[in-house]
Write a protein that holds these residues in place. Structure first.
Motif, mmCIF file in Angstrom:
data_model
loop_
_atom_site.group_PDB
_atom_site.id
_atom_site.type_symbol
_atom_site.label_atom_id
_atom_site.label_comp_id
_atom_site.label_asym_id
_atom_site.label_seq_id
_atom_site.Cartn_x
_atom_site.Cartn_y
_atom_site.Cartn_z
ATOM 1 N N LEU A 129 12.916 12.410 -4.655
ATOM 2 C CA LEU A 129 12.787 13.112 -3.378
ATOM 3 C C LEU A 129 11.330 13.084 -2.914
ATOM 4 O O LEU A 129 11.030 12.802 -1.747
ATOM 5 C CB LEU A 129 13.244 14.557 -3.575
ATOM 6 N N ALA A 130 10.439 13.351 -3.853
ATOM 7 C CA ALA A 130 9.019 13.363 -3.526
ATOM 8 C C ALA A 130 8.544 11.968 -3.125
ATOM 9 O O ALA A 130 7.765 11.811 -2.183
ATOM 10 C CB ALA A 130 8.215 13.869 -4.732
ATOM 11 N N PHE A 131 9.047 10.954 -3.846
ATOM 12 C CA PHE A 131 8.664 9.576 -3.527
ATOM 13 C C PHE A 131 9.103 9.222 -2.105
ATOM 14 O O PHE A 131 8.328 8.682 -1.307
ATOM 15 C CB PHE A 131 9.309 8.628 -4.540
ATOM 16 N N ALA A 132 10.332 9.592 -1.768
ATOM 17 C CA ALA A 132 10.848 9.295 -0.431
ATOM 18 C C ALA A 132 10.039 10.029 0.634
ATOM 19 O O ALA A 132 9.702 9.473 1.684
ATOM 20 C CB ALA A 132 12.316 9.690 -0.351
ATOM 21 N N LYS A 133 9.725 11.283 0.333
ATOM 22 C CA LYS A 133 8.920 12.064 1.286
ATOM 23 C C LYS A 133 7.542 11.423 1.453
ATOM 24 O O LYS A 133 7.021 11.315 2.568
ATOM 25 C CB LYS A 133 8.791 13.503 0.762
ATOM 26 N N ALA A 134 6.958 10.968 0.349
ATOM 27 C CA ALA A 134 5.626 10.356 0.390
ATOM 28 C C ALA A 134 5.654 9.068 1.223
ATOM 29 O O ALA A 134 4.735 8.785 1.987
ATOM 30 C CB ALA A 134 5.142 10.071 -1.032
ATOM 31 N N MET A 135 6.739 8.283 1.068
ATOM 32 C CA MET A 135 6.866 7.049 1.839
ATOM 33 C C MET A 135 6.869 7.329 3.337
ATOM 34 O O MET A 135 6.417 6.522 4.135
ATOM 35 C CB MET A 135 8.171 6.324 1.467
ATOM 36 N N GLY A 136 7.390 8.485 3.729
ATOM 37 C CA GLY A 136 7.541 8.772 5.146
ATOM 38 C C GLY A 136 6.454 9.658 5.723
ATOM 39 O O GLY A 136 6.477 9.968 6.914
ATOM 40 N N LEU A 187 0.833 -1.202 0.000
ATOM 41 C CA LEU A 187 0.000 0.000 0.000
ATOM 42 C C LEU A 187 0.872 1.258 0.000
ATOM 43 O O LEU A 187 0.590 2.233 -0.712
ATOM 44 C CB LEU A 187 -0.927 -0.013 1.210
ATOM 45 N N SER A 188 1.940 1.219 0.796
ATOM 46 C CA SER A 188 2.841 2.374 0.853
ATOM 47 C C SER A 188 3.423 2.678 -0.514
ATOM 48 O O SER A 188 3.478 3.832 -0.948
ATOM 49 C CB SER A 188 3.983 2.111 1.834
ATOM 50 N N LEU A 189 3.869 1.602 -1.198
ATOM 51 C CA LEU A 189 4.459 1.806 -2.534
ATOM 52 C C LEU A 189 3.418 2.362 -3.497
ATOM 53 O O LEU A 189 3.689 3.275 -4.279
ATOM 54 C CB LEU A 189 5.026 0.478 -3.061
ATOM 55 N N LYS A 190 2.182 1.826 -3.415
ATOM 56 C CA LYS A 190 1.116 2.277 -4.313
ATOM 57 C C LYS A 190 0.800 3.754 -4.057
ATOM 58 O O LYS A 190 0.702 4.548 -4.991
ATOM 59 C CB LYS A 190 -0.138 1.416 -4.108
ATOM 60 N N VAL A 191 0.671 4.095 -2.776
ATOM 61 C CA VAL A 191 0.331 5.480 -2.411
ATOM 62 C C VAL A 191 1.428 6.443 -2.876
ATOM 63 O O VAL A 191 1.153 7.475 -3.493
ATOM 64 C CB VAL A 191 0.132 5.591 -0.877
ATOM 65 N N SER A 192 2.686 6.070 -2.607
ATOM 66 C CA SER A 192 3.783 6.974 -2.941
ATOM 67 C C SER A 192 3.950 7.121 -4.445
ATOM 68 O O SER A 192 4.177 8.223 -4.960
ATOM 69 C CB SER A 192 5.094 6.475 -2.340
ATOM 70 N N ALA A 193 3.853 5.992 -5.165
ATOM 71 C CA ALA A 193 3.994 6.054 -6.618
ATOM 72 C C ALA A 193 2.887 6.905 -7.224
ATOM 73 O O ALA A 193 3.143 7.758 -8.094
ATOM 74 C CB ALA A 193 3.985 4.649 -7.204
ATOM 75 N N THR A 194 1.665 6.692 -6.755
ATOM 76 C CA THR A 194 0.541 7.480 -7.263
ATOM 77 C C THR A 194 0.751 8.960 -6.975
ATOM 78 O O THR A 194 0.562 9.811 -7.847
ATOM 79 C CB THR A 194 -0.776 7.005 -6.620
ATOM 80 N N ALA A 195 1.140 9.250 -5.736
ATOM 81 C CA ALA A 195 1.347 10.652 -5.350
ATOM 82 C C ALA A 195 2.403 11.294 -6.239
ATOM 83 O O ALA A 195 2.223 12.416 -6.732
ATOM 84 C CB ALA A 195 1.773 10.726 -3.876
ATOM 85 N N THR A 196 3.501 10.589 -6.489
ATOM 86 C CA THR A 196 4.603 11.149 -7.277
ATOM 87 C C THR A 196 4.184 11.382 -8.717
ATOM 88 O O THR A 196 4.351 12.477 -9.268
ATOM 89 C CB THR A 196 5.818 10.197 -7.239
ATOM 90 N N LEU A 197 3.621 10.347 -9.339
ATOM 91 C CA LEU A 197 3.281 10.449 -10.762
ATOM 92 C C LEU A 197 2.179 11.475 -10.996
ATOM 93 O O LEU A 197 2.225 12.240 -11.960
ATOM 94 C CB LEU A 197 2.861 9.078 -11.302
ATOM 95 N N ALA A 198 1.183 11.489 -10.092
ATOM 96 C CA ALA A 198 0.053 12.388 -10.311
ATOM 97 C C ALA A 198 0.452 13.842 -10.110
ATOM 98 O O ALA A 198 -0.088 14.740 -10.760
ATOM 99 C CB ALA A 198 -1.100 12.024 -9.374
ATOM 100 N N SER A 199 1.412 14.095 -9.218
ATOM 101 C CA SER A 199 1.748 15.503 -8.970
ATOM 102 C C SER A 199 2.820 16.014 -9.924
ATOM 103 O O SER A 199 3.034 17.219 -10.037
ATOM 104 C CB SER A 199 2.206 15.690 -7.519
ATOM 105 N N LEU A 200 3.477 15.098 -10.664
ATOM 106 C CA LEU A 200 4.578 15.513 -11.546
ATOM 107 C C LEU A 200 4.173 16.576 -12.579
ATOM 108 O O LEU A 200 4.847 17.611 -12.682
ATOM 109 C CB LEU A 200 5.172 14.276 -12.232
ATOM 110 N N PRO A 201 3.074 16.371 -13.339
ATOM 111 C CA PRO A 201 2.717 17.399 -14.327
ATOM 112 C C PRO A 201 2.462 18.768 -13.676
ATOM 113 O O PRO A 201 2.887 19.799 -14.199
ATOM 114 C CB PRO A 201 1.440 16.871 -14.958
ATOM 115 N N PHE A 202 1.783 18.752 -12.527
ATOM 116 C CA PHE A 202 1.497 20.028 -11.851
ATOM 117 C C PHE A 202 2.787 20.678 -11.357
ATOM 118 O O PHE A 202 2.968 21.887 -11.472
ATOM 119 C CB PHE A 202 0.538 19.796 -10.672
ATOM 120 N N ALA A 203 3.668 19.853 -10.804
ATOM 121 C CA ALA A 203 4.935 20.379 -10.300
ATOM 122 C C ALA A 203 5.732 21.000 -11.434
ATOM 123 O O ALA A 203 6.341 22.066 -11.289
ATOM 124 C CB ALA A 203 5.739 19.265 -9.629
#
Lengths: 374, 232
Positions: free
Chosen positions: B157-164, B15-31
Motif C-alpha cells: 500500500l505504501a509503495f503504491a502511494k509512494a508511486m503516486g 527513478l520512480s521505482l527507486k524512490v518508492s522502494a527506498t521510501a517503503t523499505l526505509a520507513s518500514l522499521p519506523f512504521a
C-alpha cells in the motif's frame, strides 16, 4: 518436588485467598466457574502478579511479594496447557512441539520420540494446527508443554473445550503423563469425572477459598464435601485390579471388598484401575439381597452420615480398605435404621458405571507382572 | 524491448521505482515501531502520536511538502544538521522525493501493520512465554510471523502511494528530470508542453499497469501467508 502456594489477590467483586501444597502427581483444583481456579494457576505461571503471597517450587521461590522476588514466566520452567490449546498457527506440529524444547536446551531426539510416542503424535508431525481436530490439538499442547522440560505442569481445564468422544480420546494420555512424569501437576477442572480419574490430591475451591484439601480418595468419599462437589456428581473412587475378561462383555475387577463386574474395560489381566462410583448409583440393603439383577454386591460398614437440606442424605461406607458414598433418602435411612457402625450391603448396577468413570494406572516399575497398556 | 519508451521516459520509471522502494523499505522499521506502540503501548501522548502519524493523510499535500522544505532544506534546522553531520541532503534530491513519499505513505503503512498486530492473540504470546521464550524471542518467533500479512499489505500500500505521490514531492523537491521527476510529476510536465501527450499517455498506461501488478502481487502474497494462520 512440591509446589507451595500462598496467595491473596483482589479482583473486582472477588477476593482470592488460598494456601495449599501440591506434591508430585496430579493435584486437582476443583470448583465451579468463578471459584478462582484460573487465577491461581496464572499466578503460579507468572501471567498474573498477585497482590500478596508466595509461590515456591521445592525451595525455589517463583514469586514472593514480601521479598519482592519475581521470576518472569519464561524463566519459571512451568509447562502450561491451556483450555484452548494455544498452538502457534504458523508453525507445524513438529515446530510447535520443539518450540520450548529448544529454549530449554533439550533438543535431543530421545525425549522427543518418547513424548511423541506417549501421546501418539507421530502421524501429526507434518501438519499445521489448522488441520488438527480438537483432541489432537490438546495432545499436541500437552506434548509441547512436556517437552519444554518443566519442573511443574499446569493444566487449565484442558478437556473442557472437547466433546465427550474427544475427551475420552485424550484422558488416557493424561493418565499416562500422570504416571510417567515425576513432577507436580496442577489440574484445574470443574468436571468431577476428570478429577476422579486423574487426581491424587484434591483441593476444593469455593468463592476464592480452599474449603477442603487432601488425598483424592478421602476428599471424594467425604459425605460433608459432597454438596460442594455437586450432589449429582459426588462419588467415591475405588482402586481395583482386572482379574478376568468374560465372554459376555464384562470385565471382572477385584477390589478390597470383593469382585465387581464392569462393562468391558480394554485392559490386560492385572491392570490397575480407578473406578468412580457415583453416590446416586449405589443402593443400600441391610441383608444380602437375592433375586436381584444387579451383579455387584459389596459387604460394607456405615462409617459416616451427612444429612442434606433436601430429602436426601449422604452415607459413607467402608468396604474393605475402600470407601464408598451412597446417596439415599432420609426416609430409607430411617426405615433401614442406617447408623454409623451398622453393617450392610452396597449394590451397584454394572451398567451404571460409565466407561468414562474407569481410569487406568501404569504399573509400578518394580512389579514383575507389569505389562504396558495399549 | 526498450523501443516503446524513450530514454527520458525510462529514466522517469526507474527513478520512480527507486524512490518508492527506498521510501517503503526505509520507513518500514519506523512504521513497525509506531504500530507496536499504538497497538500495545499504554503511555501518555499515545493519542498525540496517533494524530501526528495520521496528519499527512488529512493535510493538503502541499502543506506537508512546504513543512518538509522548511525543515529539511540545507538552511532548515534538521536539514542543516544532517548535511554537516552525515553529508545527507534531501532538498531537491531524489532522497528528498523518497522522504516526501515515505511521510505521505506512512499513515497507510502504520494502519495496516497496526491492524495486523491487533489481530494477534496475546494469549499465544503468553503461551510462548511459559515455554521459556523471552519477550524479544516471543516477538521474533510468534508476533512477527503472525503480523507478516499486515506488514506485506502495509508495504505494498505504501509503495503504491509512494508511486503516486505528487503534491508534497513537487513542493519539496520540485520537478527536476533525472533527479526528482517521478511518474506523476513527469506526466504533469509532459501535459504542460505541446506534443507531450504521447509521452504522458505511455506513462499513464505504465502507472496503471504498475499499480495493478502491485495490488495483485500483494493480494496473492497476503492470501498465501494468511491462509495457514486463519485456518488454525
Amino acid at each position: 518436588m512440591t509446589l507451595s502456594v500462598n496467595l491473596k489477590h483482589r479482583l473486582p467483586g472477588f477476593t482470592l485467598d488460598v494456601a495449599f501444597e501440591a506434591p508430585p502427581g496430579v493435584t486437582a483444583l476443583f470448583g465451579r466457574s468463578g471459584a478462582g481456579k484460573t487465577t491461581v494457576v496464572n499466578a503460579v505461571a507468572g501471567l498474573l502478579r498477585p497482590d500478596q503471597g508466595r509461590v515456591a517450587l521445592q525451595g525455589r521461590v517463583l514469586s514472593d511479594r514480601a521479598t519482592r522476588t519475581w521470576i518472569p514466566p519464561h524463566k519459571r520452567r512451568v509447562g502450561y496447557v491451556f483450555q484452548e490449546g494455544r498452538l502457534f498457527p504458523h508453525l507445524s506440529v513438529r515446530q510447535n512441539l520443539t518450540y520450548g524444547a529448544r529454549l530449554a536446551g533439550r533438543g535431543n531426539s530421545g525425549s522427543f520420540d518418547q513424548v511423541a510416542d506417549l501421546l501418539g503424535l507421530a502421524p501429526l508431525l507434518g501438519r499445521h494446527p489448522g488441520a488438527l481436530s480438537g483432541g489432537e490439538k490438546q495432545r499436541v499442547a500437552l506434548g509441547r508443554a512436556l517437552l519444554s522440560d518443566p519442573h511443574l505442569l499446569l493444566m487449565d481445564e484442558p478437556l473442557a473445550a472437547l466433546d465427550a468422544p474427544r475427551k475420552a480420546e485424550v484422558l488416557p494420555y493424561l493418565e499416562r503423563i500422570r504416571d510417567s512424569a515425576r513432577i507436580p501437576i496442577l489440574y484445574v477442572s470443574h468436571a468431577m469425572d476428570e478429577v476422579a480419574r486423574l487426581a491424587n490430591t484434591v483441593i476444593v475451591l469455593e468463592g476464592g477459598r480452599v474449603i477442603r484439601a487432601g488425598p483424592a480418595t478421602e476428599v471424594l468419599s467425604d459425605p460433608s464435601t459432597a454438596p460442594a462437589l455437586g450432589l449429582r456428581s459426588a462419588g467415591a473412587v475405588l482402586e481395583g485390579r482386572v482379574v478376568a475378561q468374560h465372554d459376555d462383555g464384562l470385565t471382572e475387577v477385584a477390589v478390597s471388598a470383593g469382585h465387581l463386574f464392569l462393562p468391558r474395560v480394554v485392559a490386560d489381566i492385572g491392570a490397575q484401575l480407578r473406578i468412580r462410583i457415583a453416590a446416586q448409583d449405589v443402593i443400600l440393603s441391610r441383608n444380602r439381597p437375592e433375586g436381584l439383577s444387579a451383579l455387584n454386591i459389596l459387604p460394607a460398614t456405615v462409617s459416616a452420615l451427612h444429612p442434606g437440606e433436601g430429602p436426601g442424605m449422604m452415607v459413607q461406607l467402608q468396604a474393605g480398605t475402600d470407601r464408598l458414598l451412597a446417596r439415599i433418602t432420609r426416609r430409607s435411612a430411617q426405615a433401614l435404621d442406617i447408623a454409623p457402625g451398622r453393617s450392610c450391603f452396597a449394590v451397584v448396577k454394572t451398567v451404571a458405571v460409565a466407561r468414562a468413570d474407569i481410569g487406568q494406572r501404569a504399573e509400578e516399575k518394580h512389579d514383575p507382572q507389569a505389562s504396558p497398556q495399549g | 524491448m526498450t523501443d516503446w519508451l524513450t530514454p527520458a521516459e525510462w529514466t522517469v520509471v526507474a527513478l520512480s521505482l527507486k524512490v518508492s522502494a527506498t521510501a517503503t523499505l526505509a520507513s518500514l522499521p519506523f512504521a513497525l515501531l509506531v504500530a507496536l506502540a499504538l497497538a500495545r503501548g499504554r503511555f501518555p501522548g499515545r493519542q498525540l502520536l496517533n494524530g501526528m502519524v495520521h496528519l499527512p493523510l488529512i493535510l493538503p499535500p502541499v502543506v506537508t511538502g512546504y513543512l518538509l522544505l522548511l525543515t529539511f532544506s540545507t538552511q532548515g534546522p534538521v536539514g542543516g544538521f544532517l548535511e554537516r553531520a552525515f553529508g545527507l541532503v534531501f532538498a531537491f534530491r531524489w532522497t528528498g522525493a523518497a522522504l516526501a513519499a515515505a511521510i505521505m505513505a506512512f499513515p497507510l503503512m502504520v494502519r495496516a501493520i497496526r491492524l495486523g498486530i491487533e489481530a494477534v492473540d496475546p494469549k499465544l504470546e503468553q503461551a510462548a512465554a511459559t515455554l521459556g521464550a523471552s519477550r524479544v524471542w516471543v516477538f521474533l518467533t510468534i508476533t512477527l510471523p503472525l503480523i507478516l500479512p499486515g506488514i506485506l499489505a502495509g508495504s505494498i500500500l505504501a509503495f503504491a502511494k509512494a508511486m503516486g505521490e505528487f503534491g508534497a514531492t513537487i513542493t519539496f523537491v520540485a520537478n527536476i528530470p533525472g533527479e526528482t521527476q517521478t511518474l506523476p510529476t513527469a506526466i504533469y510536465a509532459f501535459l504542460q508542453v505541446p506534443g507531450g501527450e504521447g509521452s504522458a499517455w505511455r506513462l499513464v498506461i505504465l502507472s496503471i499497469a504498475l499499480a495493478m501488478t502491485a495490488l495483485l502481487v500483494s493480494e496473492w502474497v497476503a492470501t498465501r501467508v494468511a491462509r495457514r494462520i486463519r485456518d488454525a
